[in-house]
Design an enzyme around this catalytic site. Sequence first.
Site, short mmCIF file in Angstrom:
data_model
loop_
_atom_site.label_atom_id
_atom_site.label_comp_id
_atom_site.label_asym_id
_atom_site.label_seq_id
_atom_site.Cartn_x
_atom_site.Cartn_y
_atom_site.Cartn_z
N HIS A 57 0.79 -1.14 -0.15
CA HIS A 57 0.13 0.04 0.09
C HIS A 57 0.88 1.24 -0.06
O HIS A 57 1.93 1.22 0.48
CB HIS A 57 -0.86 0.24 1.18
CG HIS A 57 -1.91 -0.93 1.39
ND1 HIS A 57 -3.21 -1.18 2.19
CD2 HIS A 57 -2.07 -2.31 0.51
CE1 HIS A 57 -3.84 -1.92 1.87
NE2 HIS A 57 -3.24 -2.76 0.99
N GLU A 59 0.93 4.04 1.92
CA GLU A 59 1.33 4.15 3.17
C GLU A 59 2.46 3.36 3.58
O GLU A 59 3.42 4.16 4.09
CB GLU A 59 0.03 4.34 4.10
CG GLU A 59 -1.14 5.17 3.81
CD GLU A 59 -2.16 4.18 2.93
OE1 GLU A 59 -3.38 4.40 3.23
OE2 GLU A 59 -1.68 3.41 2.05
N CYS A 87 -6.36 1.93 5.64
CA CYS A 87 -6.90 0.70 5.98
C CYS A 87 -6.33 0.38 7.62
O CYS A 87 -5.55 0.77 7.87
CB CYS A 87 -6.78 -0.44 5.14
SG CYS A 87 -5.13 -1.26 5.26
N CYS A 90 -2.68 -0.45 7.52
CA CYS A 90 -1.70 0.87 7.30
C CYS A 90 -1.78 1.67 8.63
O CYS A 90 -0.72 2.14 8.97
CB CYS A 90 -2.07 1.62 6.08
SG CYS A 90 -1.86 0.61 4.68
#
Length: 149
Positions: A57, A59, A87, A90
């Site tokens: 992801h 992040e 999410c 993260c």
Amino acid sequence: MSTAAPDFSFAWDWVLAAARQAAEAGEVPIGAVLFQGTTLIARDRNRVEALQDPTAHAELLCISSACSHLQSRYLTDGLLMVSVEPCPMCAYAISLARIPRVTAALPEPKTGFSSRYGLSFGFDFSISEAAPQAELQQLMQRFFQRLRC
């Protein structure tokens, strides 16, 4: 004499550009930038499909890059700006890196750590009014419409 907080609104253009790059690469269009103090130290986008890694992801890639660059697992003066609310995975990584501030352009009612799950991980989280919300919302809608066709 008080010092005004730095204005990071210019960085939303970078977040939007990274989200567009993700969409063009067939990834969920999420981009992120990470500042340590007032210095940009990481910028990335989702790379889940390209790396065949469910943890790739935007992040997490920013956090990894920043920690490597600074040779520290803690980013205690950090500001993470992301196109969509993180999410839970993260958000937990953000808390482990001790990033104190996270701002998103859009809430994520289906998978967001706060909007969907009501979780709190000890960092300040906000939805930014300065972000290009309409453009990012349209980018997300177009991406998911193409998947449904």
